[in-house]
Write an enzyme that holds these catalytic residues in place. Structure first.
Site, PDB file in Angstrom:
ATOM      1  N   ASP A   1       0.916  -1.016   0.316  1.00  0.00           N
ATOM      2  CA  ASP A   1       0.047   0.048  -0.175  1.00  0.00           C
ATOM      3  C   ASP A   1       1.238   1.591   0.248  1.00  0.00           C
ATOM      4  O   ASP A   1       2.062   1.203   0.572  1.00  0.00           O
ATOM      5  CB  ASP A   1      -0.558   0.290   1.206  1.00  0.00           C
ATOM      6  CG  ASP A   1      -1.989   0.991   1.234  1.00  0.00           C
ATOM      7  OD1 ASP A   1      -2.254   1.256  -0.094  1.00  0.00           O
ATOM      8  OD2 ASP A   1      -2.829   0.819   2.315  1.00  0.00           O
TER       9      ASP A   1
ATOM     10  N   ASP B   1     -10.828   2.516  -3.306  1.00  0.00           N
ATOM     11  CA  ASP B   1     -11.074   2.092  -1.752  1.00  0.00           C
ATOM     12  C   ASP B   1     -12.344   2.014  -1.494  1.00  0.00           C
ATOM     13  O   ASP B   1     -13.674   2.378  -0.045  1.00  0.00           O
ATOM     14  CB  ASP B   1     -10.580   3.074  -0.795  1.00  0.00           C
ATOM     15  CG  ASP B   1      -9.470   3.053  -0.217  1.00  0.00           C
ATOM     16  OD1 ASP B   1      -8.959   1.027  -0.253  1.00  0.00           O
ATOM     17  OD2 ASP B   1      -8.183   3.527   0.462  1.00  0.00           O
TER      18      ASP B   1
HETATM   19  C1  DGJ Z   1      -5.923   2.091   2.113  1.00  0.00           C
HETATM   20  C2  DGJ Z   1      -6.251   0.620   1.403  1.00  0.00           C
HETATM   21  O1  DGJ Z   1      -6.940   0.544  -0.070  1.00  0.00           O
HETATM   22  C3  DGJ Z   1      -7.403  -0.016   1.900  1.00  0.00           C
HETATM   23  O2  DGJ Z   1      -7.432  -0.857   1.638  1.00  0.00           O
HETATM   24  C4  DGJ Z   1      -6.190  -0.242   3.649  1.00  0.00           C
HETATM   25  O3  DGJ Z   1      -5.696  -1.175   3.302  1.00  0.00           O
HETATM   26  C5  DGJ Z   1      -6.364   1.018   4.171  1.00  0.00           C
HETATM   27  N1  DGJ Z   1      -5.398   2.277   3.680  1.00  0.00           N
HETATM   28  C6  DGJ Z   1      -5.375   0.906   5.213  1.00  0.00           C
HETATM   29  O4  DGJ Z   1      -4.674   0.998   6.304  1.00  0.00           O
END
Ligand code: DGJ
Length: 730
Positions: free
Chosen positions: A479, A549
């Site tokens: 990420d 997200d």
């Molecule tokens: C952003 C990601 O897109 C989410 O799926 C998750 O992993 C969060 N970060 C965690 O902080």
């Protein structure tokens, strides 16, 4: 042979299955672009050259008597700088005396079997004898700046890749203020540009508009390819549709700041220039140094957007993605993020895993919050040490319990970021991007580590390597949750600060390359707050990327639709999440959430213990269905039957297996009608004379009937009803 060279005429023709590309070195040494479009066989397109004495378009000194010859009106393979071409330039060099000019002339060429590699960066690769490379050598005689243009041709997949390489043949440093990867001149016609804009939680929404006179830039200055603008554009004839008409794609294989510039000129030609973003870019090319630019993938279709999309999808699947999961079915996962956020214990995770196992899910992914002091998003990033207190034991013990249930285990990391309260920051405050004397701008309470520094990359490699080699981890979610500000490297002198953003990308690619080589069996999933780095560069290291997200299935219809113009469904991480949805508060039936998520790298992201028995039964069914359907989605051809952004009644899309024997027809009703008219679509890509059976109803239809007459869905009522019809050839 896909590359033809007429040595005498210095005429170069590149052929793919459905396109030809031609240029030549003229009698003055200028590399003139002649043609890119539908196949032209052996034709010599020089008859198309057009010259006029265009007012205020200057002439090279040696050709001052020929007032019709101006670089300002010439179609070129790569535009120099400051020599009379006032349109978009490819390069902006600055020499030791402060002058800025580049007048490139042809020096020679080399034809090479196979596909060239791009130094330090991801690029398309050859799968075995399918590619040819052409390298054209150019030089600015006065300065000694050399330019090599690389062309990679894959006839079968209908793509031509390009990149530019600069070499300093002088004895002084040359400062490059701009170094684009490629230029493409379309000498005639009106063109629409389709680009993919958005924001966090709503990425890659197509926007189509006529290219007007003047300059338009689609770019990211964020140090990431970004949620806001994807590094991919399509130029389409104004009449081009999904199924008919001409269109060109240009996709950067790059994950950092980029710019795709477009200009319609005074004489109606259109120029596209693509490359690294120029905002704050300044590269010091020392004597004898070479600078590689990122690759651009071009493709042309004469039969509409869906052909273009399928070319990109197939290319990315076969010649960009790597590793054992490139073609293999990906494990169906449960991710704990939306189930628990930071609030979990080892016991809670184990309970989710037990439930998951009983439903047929194959892997548990432990998301953010398992390390350091990270119990919310204000702290912890950088201290990559397991929080055993929170897990109630060590990580390997937890993994073993999960493995004993028959589930694989995956782990989340965000290695590029650092929080100020961490031990790592205390030890190395200068490892974070910040400008001395200024307070750093915060993004999600984190700073970015300076990956332009080798010692930082090495440290991250060691930390992640240590975690991956000491635990049985079969998947990594990589990420990155903010964009770059305060870009300043404490390790570089003032005159090199303009190199930092690109050096960061080289550091990131180096880190990912080393880790994926060290752990080739691990499935990596890219992520940047969802789809903030959904690009061909990241796909080279991770064959799937968390698409957004926003897990709301109705929004996902638009996001996945937009993404599909350039990227394969196998790359789109897509999960069934809880209702009401955490991002929008909307409630969509479990069956519809399943149908949307199954058009992607499938998984779940909700607290399985909170589900009703009916929902659990539905999940068991979805998993069985996904196992039957996933190969068609992952490797098949895809058809956008409706416009998921504009059509408000229903959205329909289709997949057909490569051999044409199976098809999936998907529908989601967005806005059920009172007194409704039929929801009708015509299928595409089937075999006309084959018979296809709807395996649920047993009804049989011919391919010709489904494609010419079409299919009318039964009326469906209620919120967001859906269906997926699986046709199998009899
Ligand atoms: C952003 C990601 O897109 C989410 O799926 C998750 O992993 C969060 N970060 C965690 O902080």
């Amino acid at each position: 042979m896909s590359i033809h060279v007429n040595e005498q005429q210095k005429l170069f023709t590149l052929h793919t299955k459905n396109s030809s590309y031609q240029f030549f070195a003229d009698e003055h040494g200028y590399l003139e672009h002649l043609y890119y479009g539908a196949p032209i066989g052996e034709a010599d397109m020089r008859y198309m050259r057009y010259f006029s004495d265009c007012g205020f378009s200057p002439n090279p000194y040696d050709l001052r008597g020929q007032r019709q010859f101006s670089l300002d009106t010439l179609s070129q393979e790569y535009s120099g700088y400051g020599c009379g071409d006032f349109r978009l330039n490819g390069v902006q060099p600055e020499y030791a005396d402060g002058s800025r000019s580049a007048d490139f002339h042809y020096q020679g060429y080399e034809k090479i079997q196979g596909k060239y590699a791009v130094q330090g960066m991801p690029a398309c690769y050859d799968n075995g004898g399918e590619w040819e490379t052409l390298r054209i050598d150019l030089k600015d005689e006065v300065s000694g700046l050399e330019l090599q243009l690389y062309y990679g041709v894959c006839e079968k997949l209908d793509v031509i890749t390009r990149c530019a390489v600069f070499h300093n043949g002088s004895s002084d440093t040359i400062r490059l203020h701009k170094a684009a990867s490629a230029c493409l001149d379309l000498p005639f016609g009106d063109w629409d540009v389709i680009h993919f804009q958005g924001r966090h939680c709503m990425e890659r929404i197509p926007q189509r508009q006529r290219i007007p006179h003047g300059i338009q830039t689609i770019s990211s200055q964020r140090g990431a390819s970004s949620h806001q603008h994807n590094p991919f554009v399509i130029l389409a004839n104004p009449s081009t549709t999904e199924t008919a008409g001409e269109c060109y794609g240009a996709m950067l294989v790059y994950s950092g700041s980029f710019a795709i510039e477009l200009e319609k000129s005074q004489l109606q030609s259109t120029r596209l220039v693509a490359g690294i973003g120029t905002d704050s870019f300044l590269w010091n090319l020392k004597e004898g140094d070479t600078f590689w630019t990122p690759e651009v993938i071009f493709s042309f279709s004469n039969s509409g957007l869906e052909t273009l999309s399928n070319s990109y999808q197939e290319l990315l699947r076969k010649n960009v993605c790597r590793g054992p999961y490139k073609n293999a079915p990906r494990p169906i996962l449960i991710n704990n993020w939306e189930a628990t956020y930071f609030d979990f214990t080892g016991e809670k995770l184990l309970n989710i895993a037990k439930e998951a196992q009983s439903l047929g899910i194959e892997m548990l992914v432990l998301d953010d919050g398992w390390f350091g002091t990270r119990n919310d998003d204000t702290d912890g990033l950088g201290d990559w040490f397991v929080n055993e207190e929170k897990l109630g034991g060590n990580l390997q013990q937890l993994i073993e319990k999960i493995n004993q249930l028959g589930l694989k285990f995956g782990l989340w990391v965000e290695p590029e970021a650092i929080c100020i309260p961490t031990k790592l920051y205390q030890q190395h405050p200068d490892w974070a991007f910040q400008i001395p004397g200024r307070k750093p701008t915060m993004g999600r309470c984190e700073l970015i580590l300076d990956l332009s520094r080798k010692e930082v990359v090495d440290y991250l490699y060691e930390r992640i390597h240590d975690i991956l080699s000491n635990h049985h981890i079969e998947y990594v979610k990589w990420d990155m949750n903010r964009h770059m500000t305060d870009v300043f490297s404490a390790a570089l002198p003032a005159h090199q600060q303009g190199e930092v953003k690109h050096r960061y990308m080289l550091g990131l690619y180096d880190l990912l390359e080393r880790l994926t080589q060290a752990f080739p069996e691990i499935l990596f999933e890219g992520c940047s707050g969802g789809g903030g780095r959904f690009d061909a560069g990241m796909l080279y290291y991770s064959p799937q990327i968390w698409c957004s997200d926003d897990t709301d299935a109705v929004h996902r219809l638009q996001i996945q639709y937009g993404t599909s113009f350039g990227y394969p469904y196998s790359a789109m991480g897509s999960h069934v999440s809880a209702v009401p949805n955490h991002q929008t508060g909307r409630s969509v039936p479990m069956s519809t959430r399943g149908i949307v998520a199954m058009s992607g790298a499938f998984g779940y992201e909700l607290d399985l213990q909170q589900l009703t028995p009916q929902d659990k039964e539905e999940i068991r069914l979805q998993i069985q269905q996904y196992r039957k359907r996933s190969a068609i989605v992952s490797n098949g051809r895809q058809y956008r039957l409706t416009n998921a952004v504009e059509d408000r009644y229903f959205t329909a899309w289709q997949f057909v297996s490569q051999d044409g024997t199976e098809a999936l027809l998907n529908l989601v009703v967005l806005n059920p009608q009172a007194n409704p008219w039929g929801m009708h679509v015509r299928l595409r890509g089937l075999q006309e004379d084959a018979q296809y059976k709807d395996i649920a109803s047993g009804k049989v239809y011919s391919g010709a009937a489904l494609m010419n007459g079409g299919y009318t869905f039964p009326t469906m009522q209620g919120d967001y009803a859906s269906t997926c019809i699986h046709f199998v050839k009899e």
